[in-house]
Design a protein around this motif. Structure first.
Motif, PDB file in Angstrom:
ATOM      1  N   GLY A 199       1.062  -0.695   0.021  1.00 26.14           N
ATOM      2  CA  GLY A 199       0.317  -0.634   0.065  1.00 26.14           C
ATOM      3  C   GLY A 199       0.646   1.274  -0.246  1.00 26.14           C
ATOM      4  N   SER A 200       2.368   0.521   0.116  1.00 26.07           N
ATOM      5  CA  SER A 200       2.896   2.148   0.163  1.00 26.07           C
ATOM      6  C   SER A 200       4.205   2.461  -0.901  1.00 26.07           C
ATOM      7  CB  SER A 200       3.725   2.612   1.745  1.00 26.07           C
ATOM      8  OG  SER A 200       4.384   1.347   1.609  1.00 26.07           O
ATOM      9  N   THR A 201       3.804   1.352  -1.893  1.00 23.66           N
ATOM     10  CA  THR A 201       4.855   1.042  -2.848  1.00 23.66           C
ATOM     11  C   THR A 201       5.154   2.308  -3.840  1.00 23.66           C
ATOM     12  OG1 THR A 201       4.076  -0.276  -4.438  1.00 23.66           O
ATOM     13  CG2 THR A 201       5.314  -1.633  -2.606  1.00 23.66           C
ATOM     14  N   LEU A 202       6.171   2.719  -4.396  1.00 23.58           N
ATOM     15  CA  LEU A 202       6.217   3.742  -5.245  1.00 23.58           C
ATOM     16  C   LEU A 202       4.785   3.042  -6.481  1.00 23.58           C
ATOM     17  CD1 LEU A 202       7.012   6.304  -6.864  1.00 23.58           C
ATOM     18  CD2 LEU A 202       9.232   5.431  -8.156  1.00 23.58           C
ATOM     19  N   SER A 203       5.053   2.225  -7.004  1.00 24.76           N
ATOM     20  CA  SER A 203       3.403   2.081  -7.814  1.00 24.76           C
ATOM     21  C   SER A 203       1.801   2.492  -7.237  1.00 24.76           C
ATOM     22  CB  SER A 203       3.518   0.553  -8.170  1.00 24.76           C
ATOM     23  OG  SER A 203       2.529  -0.231  -8.698  1.00 24.76           O
ATOM     24  N   ASP A 204       2.061   1.889  -5.877  1.00 22.76           N
ATOM     25  CA  ASP A 204       0.982   2.386  -4.898  1.00 22.76           C
ATOM     26  C   ASP A 204       1.003   3.881  -5.134  1.00 22.76           C
ATOM     27  OD1 ASP A 204       0.270  -0.045  -4.217  1.00 22.76           O
ATOM     28  OD2 ASP A 204       2.059  -0.446  -3.046  1.00 22.76           O
ATOM     29  N   PHE A 246       5.799   7.145   6.903  1.00 21.56           N
ATOM     30  CA  PHE A 246       5.186   7.691   6.136  1.00 21.56           C
ATOM     31  C   PHE A 246       3.217   8.327   6.292  1.00 21.56           C
ATOM     32  CE2 PHE A 246       2.584   6.502   2.764  1.00 21.56           C
ATOM     33  CZ  PHE A 246       3.126   7.120   1.535  1.00 21.56           C
ATOM     34  N   ARG A 247       3.264   9.104   5.959  1.00 20.98           N
ATOM     35  CA  ARG A 247       1.595   9.274   6.005  1.00 20.98           C
ATOM     36  C   ARG A 247       1.187   9.916   4.265  1.00 20.98           C
ATOM     37  NH1 ARG A 247       2.486  14.092  10.694  1.00 20.98           N
ATOM     38  NH2 ARG A 247       4.015  14.769   9.332  1.00 20.98           N
ATOM     39  N   MET A 248       0.228   9.513   3.804  1.00 20.02           N
ATOM     40  CA  MET A 248      -0.325   9.290   2.999  1.00 20.02           C
ATOM     41  C   MET A 248      -0.932  10.347   2.877  1.00 20.02           C
ATOM     42  SD  MET A 248      -0.998   7.968  -0.209  1.00 20.02           S
ATOM     43  CE  MET A 248      -0.468   6.370  -0.073  1.00 20.02           C
ATOM     44  N   GLN A 249      -1.945  10.786   3.727  1.00 23.34           N
ATOM     45  CA  GLN A 249      -2.567  12.028   2.890  1.00 23.34           C
ATOM     46  C   GLN A 249      -1.694  13.559   3.614  1.00 23.34           C
ATOM     47  OE1 GLN A 249      -6.173  11.614   3.361  1.00 23.34           O
ATOM     48  NE2 GLN A 249      -5.965  13.945   3.051  1.00 23.34           N
ATOM     49  N   ARG A 290      -1.198  15.892   0.198  1.00 20.75           N
ATOM     50  CA  ARG A 290      -1.925  17.645   1.043  1.00 20.75           C
ATOM     51  C   ARG A 290      -0.618  18.339  -0.604  1.00 20.75           C
ATOM     52  NH1 ARG A 290      -2.010  18.586   6.832  1.00 20.75           N
ATOM     53  NH2 ARG A 290      -1.220  20.370   6.214  1.00 20.75           N
ATOM     54  N   CYS A 291       0.702  17.480   0.162  1.00 22.12           N
ATOM     55  CA  CYS A 291       1.359  18.466  -0.940  1.00 22.12           C
ATOM     56  C   CYS A 291       1.233  18.306  -2.556  1.00 22.12           C
ATOM     57  CB  CYS A 291       2.969  17.101   0.083  1.00 22.12           C
ATOM     58  SG  CYS A 291       3.439  17.390   1.246  1.00 22.12           S
ATOM     59  N   VAL A 292       0.452  17.104  -3.205  1.00 22.84           N
ATOM     60  CA  VAL A 292       0.893  17.222  -3.947  1.00 22.84           C
ATOM     61  C   VAL A 292      -0.455  18.536  -4.263  1.00 22.84           C
ATOM     62  CG1 VAL A 292      -0.311  15.047  -6.112  1.00 22.84           C
ATOM     63  CG2 VAL A 292       1.318  14.696  -4.262  1.00 22.84           C
TER      64      VAL A 292
END
Length: 367
Positions: A263-268, A301-304, A308-310
């Motif tokens: 769930g946190s790989t570059l592909s993900d 690592f924080r997906m949220q 926000r950065c994107v």
């Protein structure tokens, strides 16, 4: 320090699993550093696939795959599924027949052969890094290491940097005791090299006047890279060590061989749905991994926060001024330059986050 050329030598990644947040952090730091520093002086990125494949870490896994799945069409497998097998291999003990592993090592050293599973992983990395805008690492190329193993071992022995027990059927150790460092195995009793030998085979022949090596690695390898630094010094080379912390996933820092990256790989990350275009994705990933996460950060690592950065990146690109000013770019890069000669990715990236719109020529470097 007189610097004619900066040779950036990041630790390579064994092509046995998908790229995790720690890998992405290191790759983006390296990419920003190389591109920005090249605007101020001569910079060369040194990456050779054989430094990652000419190891028992890769070859023992390949032997495992050939033993349990001899008929698998690896071109149909994803890097994540291959990585799951890598985790299973280590969970089962991670051991293989030394003679079989030795045959793989010989084949790599002689011809640059790579197992089809790892070729599939490399193809996946290339596509993901191209989308991310990371400069070409040469993942699809093969070239021999700069010096043969025997030549490098002889050169180390001439300088008294080895404890060599091969004539007794034993291992070879790097000897850093003159600097207060412990012995470090370089070649095992089975004749198989440690990854350090491949690095030395590539770097020692590249030593030259006015050339400085920037050794980029994760802090779990700090002891090995301190020893590498001393070895290069003994040959007249100059190097600077740049360590960065691993990115915890799920609150835990672990080697990729133990999994936990689903769930946190570059592909993900590249597959997350949203309205951002490619430029915003590239800039936002750099804002997060090089700006929000300092080099020695212990933040998980924080997906949220990444999303926000994107989103912030998309807004930055919308309000960027149209006019470019090369003098402004050079001035900004110079202010962010480390005393060792390279542009600090964290300082440069955080400079984008101020109230003044970022210059378009700097944004182009990030997208």
């Amino acid at each position: 320090m007189v610097l004619d050329e900066l040779v950036v030598a990041p630790v390579t990644i064994t092509p046995t699993k998908p790229l995790t947040p720690t890998h992405v952090k290191g790759l983006l730091w390296t990419d920003i550093l190389v591109k920005a520093s090249a605007s101020l002086g001569r910079v060369r990125l040194l990456w050779n696939n054989r430094m990652a494949t000419l190891t028992t870490q890769s070859t023992a896994f390949w032997h495992y795959l050939d033993r349990i799945e001899p008929d698998t069409d690896w071109s149909r497998e994803s890097a994540a599924l291959i990585g799951e097998r890598y985790v299973r291999f280590h969970a089962e003990g991670g051991k293989s027949d030394p003679r079989a592993v030795g045959a793989y090592l010989d084949r790599i050293d002689e011809s640059g052969w790579i197992h089809p599973a790892s070729r599939r992983v490399l193809d996946s990395w290339r596509a993901e890094l191209d989308l991310l805008g990371v400069g070409d690492l040469g993942l699809g190329k093969d070239r021999p290491l700069a010096a043969p193993a025997a030549t490098t071992l002889d050169a180390l022995a001439e300088r008294g940097l080895l404890v060599d027990h091969r004539r007794f059927g034993g291992p070879v150790h790097l000897d850093g005791t003159r600097w207060g460092l412990p012995l470090r195995q370089l070649v095992g009793s089975d004749g198989h090299p440690n990854y350090l030998l491949s690095i030395l085979r590539e770097l020692i022949p590249a030593i030259g006047p006015g050339r400085v090596f920037l050794l980029v690695f994760d802090d779990g390898l700090a002891a090995d890279y301190l020893l590498l630094d001393r070895m290069l010094t003994a040959f007249g080379g100059r190097s600077v060590r740049l360590a960065f912390s691993r990115v915890p996933v799920g609150g835990t820092v672990r080697s990729s061989r133990y999994g936990g990256w689903s769930g946190s790989t570059l592909s993900d990350l590249s597959a997350v749905t949203g309205s951002a275009d490619r430029a915003a994705y590239r800039l936002g990933m750099r804002l997060y991994f090089a700006g929000v996460l300092p080099r020695r950060s212990a933040q998980p690592f924080r997906m949220q926060l990444l999303r926000r950065c994107v989103g912030r990146a998309a807004r930055m690109l919308t309000r960027a001024p149209a006019d470019a000013d090369d003098r402004s770019l050079v001035a900004t890069l110079s202010r962010c330059r480390d005393r060792s000669g390279f542009v600090d990715p964290y300082r440069l990236t955080t400079s984008l986050l101020g109230p003044v719109p970022a210059a378009p020529e700097l944004l182009r470097m990030y997208t």
